[in-house]
Scaffold this motif. Sequence first.
Motif, mmCIF file in Angstrom:
data_model
loop_
_atom_site.group_PDB
_atom_site.id
_atom_site.type_symbol
_atom_site.label_atom_id
_atom_site.label_comp_id
_atom_site.label_asym_id
_atom_site.label_seq_id
_atom_site.Cartn_x
_atom_site.Cartn_y
_atom_site.Cartn_z
ATOM 1 N N LEU A 39 34.187 31.942 39.462
ATOM 2 C CA LEU A 39 32.817 31.647 39.880
ATOM 3 C C LEU A 39 32.687 30.132 39.937
ATOM 4 C CD1 LEU A 39 29.921 32.525 40.511
ATOM 5 C CD2 LEU A 39 29.482 32.553 38.054
ATOM 6 N N MET A 40 32.560 29.594 41.141
ATOM 7 C CA MET A 40 32.556 28.149 41.358
ATOM 8 C C MET A 40 31.168 27.670 41.761
ATOM 9 S SD MET A 40 34.062 25.174 41.785
ATOM 10 C CE MET A 40 35.800 25.616 41.731
ATOM 11 N N LEU A 49 36.924 32.883 35.499
ATOM 12 C CA LEU A 49 36.847 31.454 35.229
ATOM 13 C C LEU A 49 35.527 30.920 35.781
ATOM 14 C CD1 LEU A 49 40.466 30.369 36.267
ATOM 15 C CD2 LEU A 49 39.677 31.288 34.069
ATOM 16 N N LEU A 50 34.784 30.209 34.952
ATOM 17 C CA LEU A 50 33.516 29.593 35.351
ATOM 18 C C LEU A 50 33.764 28.098 35.516
ATOM 19 C CD1 LEU A 50 31.242 31.384 32.722
ATOM 20 C CD2 LEU A 50 31.756 32.145 35.047
ATOM 21 N N ILE A 51 33.618 27.594 36.731
ATOM 22 C CA ILE A 51 33.943 26.194 37.023
ATOM 23 C C ILE A 51 32.780 25.541 37.744
ATOM 24 C CG2 ILE A 51 35.519 24.644 38.242
ATOM 25 C CD1 ILE A 51 37.714 26.684 37.895
ATOM 26 N N ARG A 100 45.121 27.790 45.004
ATOM 27 C CA ARG A 100 45.538 28.832 44.052
ATOM 28 C C ARG A 100 44.453 29.870 43.778
ATOM 29 N NH1 ARG A 100 50.966 28.877 43.901
ATOM 30 N NH2 ARG A 100 51.910 27.112 42.817
ATOM 31 N N VAL A 101 43.205 29.579 44.155
ATOM 32 C CA VAL A 101 42.098 30.407 43.682
ATOM 33 C C VAL A 101 42.227 31.861 44.155
ATOM 34 C CG1 VAL A 101 40.566 29.758 45.608
ATOM 35 C CG2 VAL A 101 39.585 30.499 43.419
ATOM 36 N N GLN A 102 42.638 32.083 45.397
ATOM 37 C CA GLN A 102 42.806 33.463 45.866
ATOM 38 C C GLN A 102 44.007 34.128 45.199
ATOM 39 O OE1 GLN A 102 42.860 33.211 50.213
ATOM 40 N NE2 GLN A 102 40.745 33.905 50.269
ATOM 41 N N GLU A 103 45.081 33.350 45.007
ATOM 42 C CA GLU A 103 46.285 33.889 44.382
ATOM 43 C C GLU A 103 46.040 34.277 42.929
ATOM 44 O OE1 GLU A 103 51.020 32.638 44.739
ATOM 45 O OE2 GLU A 103 49.454 31.114 44.883
#
Length: 305
Positions: free
Chosen positions: A123-124, A77-79, A110-113
């Motif tokens: 990728l933030m 996911l590109l955020i 939630r990002v690690q989960e």
Amino acid sequence: PHVPGDGREQVAVRPDAVFICAEAGRAVSGVDISAFMNHLPGRAKTDTIQFRTANASGSTSQAAAVVETVLAGAKLLLIDEDSSATNFLVKDPHMRRLIPKETIVPFTDRVQELYTRLGVSTLMVSGSSSAFLSAADRVIAMQDFQPVWVADQVDALALPPPKRSLKPLVVSDRRRLLTGNFDPAYYVKRLKKTLPQRIKPLRLRERVLEYGNDRLDMTHMRALVDPHQVVAIGYALRFARKEFGGRNLAPAELAYAICAMMAERGLSVFLTDADRPVFLARPRHLEVAGAINRLRSLKYAIDPS
């Protein structure tokens, strides 16, 4: 791949990466966003399990986009913080104490989960909040347009560990598309008659597709780099109506089926002799799934099992 000499020759990304942003005003049809939304004001608590709206907010649209994209098979996911809904991304410690009720489960929780449970990386790009630093495996700073590894500096900040939601992450889709979807017929009010089909980009807005009586906005689907990909998605939907209309597939399953036929027989599988000449460019299954999910006229049933 990029044109040699344009400064991006060594830029690469996974083929299953998807840009995710807030899309206020988009339609959402029955998506389970309960991983990020516990309940919404004025709605029943179960509404987030089958969330439906014709006019999503920034946070609900971004939650739906994450779920839809993961279901479609994206692994990156590109955020960008700038194009996201702030209340979807983070909730700082002071706000957590002031408003302890967990209405929105922020993406930081939630990002690690997403990675440990589903194998989905993020990728933030962040310029104003340190909330993601403690959750990140790698932190790179841009200094005068040069990337700099800053892992040691982040460790020196002694940041608290990231919060995690008490409710485990579940991403699922019980929707089954009904026969009758993707009707390309268009009623012309001026002529008071129905034309057999309308499949064309909106004038001066090449990522908005006029499909039948729908106006399908794919503006935020950044991987669509050629207007002919948008047209191809339109003809793919018409093809799906005929070939897969009675199979009760979920949106992501239908996108895979459409693109499997495209890979086997080429883009011409979507066209009839009456359509030519039409030029098409191949979209990814991820964008086909995204288009299906954004249709305002989408009809579906919920699988009780």
